[in-house]
Scaffold this active site. Sequence first.
Site, PDB file in Angstrom:
ATOM      1  N   GLY A   1      10.715   1.270  20.887  1.00 34.07           N
ATOM      2  CA  GLY A   1      10.322  -0.034  20.356  1.00 34.07           C
ATOM      3  C   GLY A   1       9.317   0.116  19.228  1.00 34.07           C
ATOM      4  O   GLY A   1       8.868   1.227  18.918  1.00 34.07           O
TER       5      GLY A   1
ATOM      6  N   LYS B   1       0.789  -1.239   0.000  1.00 27.47           N
ATOM      7  CA  LYS B   1       0.000   0.000   0.000  1.00 27.47           C
ATOM      8  C   LYS B   1       0.813   1.277   0.000  1.00 27.47           C
ATOM      9  O   LYS B   1       0.250   2.369  -0.148  1.00 27.47           O
ATOM     10  CB  LYS B   1      -0.944  -0.006   1.197  1.00 27.47           C
ATOM     11  CG  LYS B   1      -0.254   0.112   2.538  1.00 27.47           C
ATOM     12  CD  LYS B   1      -1.325   0.281   3.615  1.00 27.47           C
ATOM     13  CE  LYS B   1      -0.682   0.494   4.965  1.00 27.47           C
ATOM     14  NZ  LYS B   1      -1.609   0.904   5.975  1.00 27.47           N
ATOM     15  N   ARG B   2       2.169   1.191   0.211  1.00 25.19           N
ATOM     16  CA  ARG B   2       2.889   2.464   0.363  1.00 25.19           C
ATOM     17  C   ARG B   2       3.325   3.090  -0.964  1.00 25.19           C
ATOM     18  O   ARG B   2       3.894   4.187  -0.988  1.00 25.19           O
ATOM     19  CB  ARG B   2       4.064   2.313   1.329  1.00 25.19           C
ATOM     20  CG  ARG B   2       5.289   1.628   0.784  1.00 25.19           C
ATOM     21  CD  ARG B   2       6.503   1.793   1.712  1.00 25.19           C
ATOM     22  NE  ARG B   2       6.341   1.118   2.970  1.00 25.19           N
ATOM     23  CZ  ARG B   2       6.590   1.668   4.154  1.00 25.19           C
ATOM     24  NH1 ARG B   2       7.004   2.917   4.225  1.00 25.19           N
ATOM     25  NH2 ARG B   2       6.436   0.971   5.262  1.00 25.19           N
TER      26      ARG B   2
ATOM     27  N   GLU C   1      21.593   4.392  16.899  1.00 28.74           N
ATOM     28  CA  GLU C   1      21.976   4.651  15.503  1.00 28.74           C
ATOM     29  C   GLU C   1      21.615   6.084  15.107  1.00 28.74           C
ATOM     30  O   GLU C   1      22.449   6.832  14.610  1.00 28.74           O
ATOM     31  CB  GLU C   1      21.291   3.651  14.558  1.00 28.74           C
ATOM     32  CG  GLU C   1      21.893   2.247  14.629  1.00 28.74           C
ATOM     33  CD  GLU C   1      21.339   1.275  13.579  1.00 28.74           C
ATOM     34  OE1 GLU C   1      21.863   0.159  13.509  1.00 28.74           O
ATOM     35  OE2 GLU C   1      20.395   1.621  12.838  1.00 28.74           O
TER      36      GLU C   1
ATOM     37  N   HIS D   1      46.474 -12.303   7.115  1.00 28.12           N
ATOM     38  CA  HIS D   1      47.160 -11.225   7.816  1.00 28.12           C
ATOM     39  C   HIS D   1      47.507 -10.117   6.830  1.00 28.12           C
ATOM     40  O   HIS D   1      47.963 -10.415   5.723  1.00 28.12           O
ATOM     41  CB  HIS D   1      48.446 -11.759   8.452  1.00 28.12           C
ATOM     42  CG  HIS D   1      49.242 -10.687   9.126  1.00 28.12           C
ATOM     43  ND1 HIS D   1      48.856 -10.163  10.348  1.00 28.12           N
ATOM     44  CD2 HIS D   1      50.365 -10.030   8.752  1.00 28.12           C
ATOM     45  CE1 HIS D   1      49.729  -9.224  10.688  1.00 28.12           C
ATOM     46  NE2 HIS D   1      50.653  -9.122   9.744  1.00 28.12           N
TER      47      HIS D   1
ATOM     48  N   THR E   1       2.683  -7.735   7.156  1.00 28.89           N
ATOM     49  CA  THR E   1       2.336  -6.306   7.213  1.00 28.89           C
ATOM     50  C   THR E   1       3.239  -5.501   8.142  1.00 28.89           C
ATOM     51  O   THR E   1       3.032  -4.291   8.296  1.00 28.89           O
ATOM     52  CB  THR E   1       0.851  -6.123   7.605  1.00 28.89           C
ATOM     53  OG1 THR E   1       0.600  -6.936   8.766  1.00 28.89           O
ATOM     54  CG2 THR E   1      -0.071  -6.561   6.488  1.00 28.89           C
TER      55      THR E   1
ATOM     56  N   GLY F   1       9.189  -2.134   1.965  1.00 25.60           N
ATOM     57  CA  GLY F   1       8.679  -2.010   3.331  1.00 25.60           C
ATOM     58  C   GLY F   1       9.372  -0.940   4.159  1.00 25.60           C
ATOM     59  O   GLY F   1       9.987   0.005   3.629  1.00 25.60           O
TER      60      GLY F   1
END
Length: 468
Positions: free
Chosen positions: A274, A37-38, A188, A447, A144, A43
């Site tokens: 959250g 829907k966006r 962040e 190394h 969703t 997402g």
Amino acid sequence: ASETPEHDVIVIGGGPGGYVAAIKAAQEGLKTACIEKRGALGGTCLNVGCIPSKSLLNNSHIYHQILHDVKNLEGVKLNLTQMMKAKETSVSGLTKGIEYLFKKNGVDYIKGTGTLTGENEIKVNPLDGGEAQTYRAKNIIIATGSEATPFPGLEIDEKRVVTSTGAIALTEVPKKMIVIGGGIIGLEMGSVWSRLGAEVTVVEYLGAIGGPGMDADMAKTMQKILSKQGMKFKLNTKVLGGDVNADDIKIKIEAAKGGKEEQLDADVVLVAIGRRPYTSGLGLENVGIETDERGRIVIDQEYRTKIPHIRVIGDVTFGAMLAHKAEEEGIAAVEYISKGHGHVNYGAIPSVMYTHPEAAWVGQTEQEVKATGKPYNIGSFPFSANSRAKTNLDTEGMVKFITDKETDRILGIHIIGPNAGEMIAEGVLALEYGASSEDIGRTSHAHPTLSEAFKEAAMAAYSKPIHA
Ligand code: FAD
Ligand code: NAD
């Protein structure tokens, strides 16, 4: 509403869980559609989460490094508009990439909001406002996702009181920023704006930063490092509420256990306490699918709701809210449909916090292992003793192994250090293969690389490291 031909699988939600499930289903030869829907695929993660935040983290790190570490450069100036444009270029390129993958694999991309209207039926209200369409499917996968948990009494306007969505799109650097919640988003996004010049104060209810799941040692080390970078922390502190005024925002706080009320002021407040499952408009009530007390859709081990051909994956159900966890579930859910079996090893899902240095971990924390009562060994190695980290002048942090004392099997690996998010992949593989620390210690690591610190921490768990 008009009707369309039946699909084998319809996925609701085009985030990392949903779009991966849709591509996998098409690859399995199933006639598949994905409803989003966006107006863009990918997402939360791609549009307002993982990707834009990492673009800002990368560019703000480069800016900060040039400004603070490279002493002989003059006239370094921030171009925030350019930084935001770089972010948008990455996002739009990647969303178009998924559209291309849908076409390549033959997934029908349906732009609109999907609502369950029957056990095999979804009504879609198209984004362009056209007539609603009814789609029928043998199998439905719900993906969703989630949304930011609001803070009661603080209205989000995404300009001055923001969630992560507003925090990735500020048009100027705030002078003072208060971050409510010292979890991954808080640290962040707090890092981004702190590096660009904001005075950032993180208010955290618990006694440690990093959110649920971070090893206590690592959380303490990370707090020290971020404090040195200029971020301020108020732990064990409760936010009581806030007043949004014309000139500033006042946030009232007090000790979590109770005590004297204090006031902090800021021009931007980030709410990062959250995320919660998102099921609004999905029509679960039309088919009697249940959610638990935290809003998560209830499923069994094969991702089935009580209607067995309606499965659920990603942030909207149980488990860590991580893009790669949603993707694994997308593939497994489709394999249950096409083959009757699927597989996700929840004991080996890595977590990465993309601060600088990064923090990354997999498996159990030391506090979790201790709680089992099982005897264990710890092996750790600091990046300050690693030649590549020293050459790069990037020596903060360490690698920590937790192993079973009797069998030497690896129980958990925790890293703070440059590129920890890439390095943890070796640890995830080790856990998947049930490796011991000696397996890692006896494996040649090139190394000079940072990954020698990984090998030496493993050596420290069953024997002794050479360079510390
Ligand atoms: P989502 O990505 O939320 O996608 C769900 C989609 O479904 C949305 O696009 C939504 O529009 C759509 N939708 C909802 N309802 C309907 C409906 N009825 N009809 C049609 N479409 C619908 N995770 C990581 O692993 N690494 C990171 O670095 C990371 N960084 C993050 C940074 C931020 C700022 C945030 C907020 C999150 C971050 N995450 C990260 C978490 C990650 O974004 C989520 O775990 C992931 O997006 C979950 O995928 P999902 O497919 O379950 O849901
Ligand atoms: P989180 O659960 O990681 O952290 C929230 C923090 O807020 C916790 O430390 C909690 O104790 C604190 N808190 C809760 N209520 C509070 C209150 N009233 N006052 C003060 N502190 C409070 O959540 P988040 O940082 O919002 O992130 C949401 C989800 O997105 C997480 O599941 C995370 O895994 C995911 N995410 C992942 C990444 C990544 O993988 N790099 C990046 C961003 C987000």
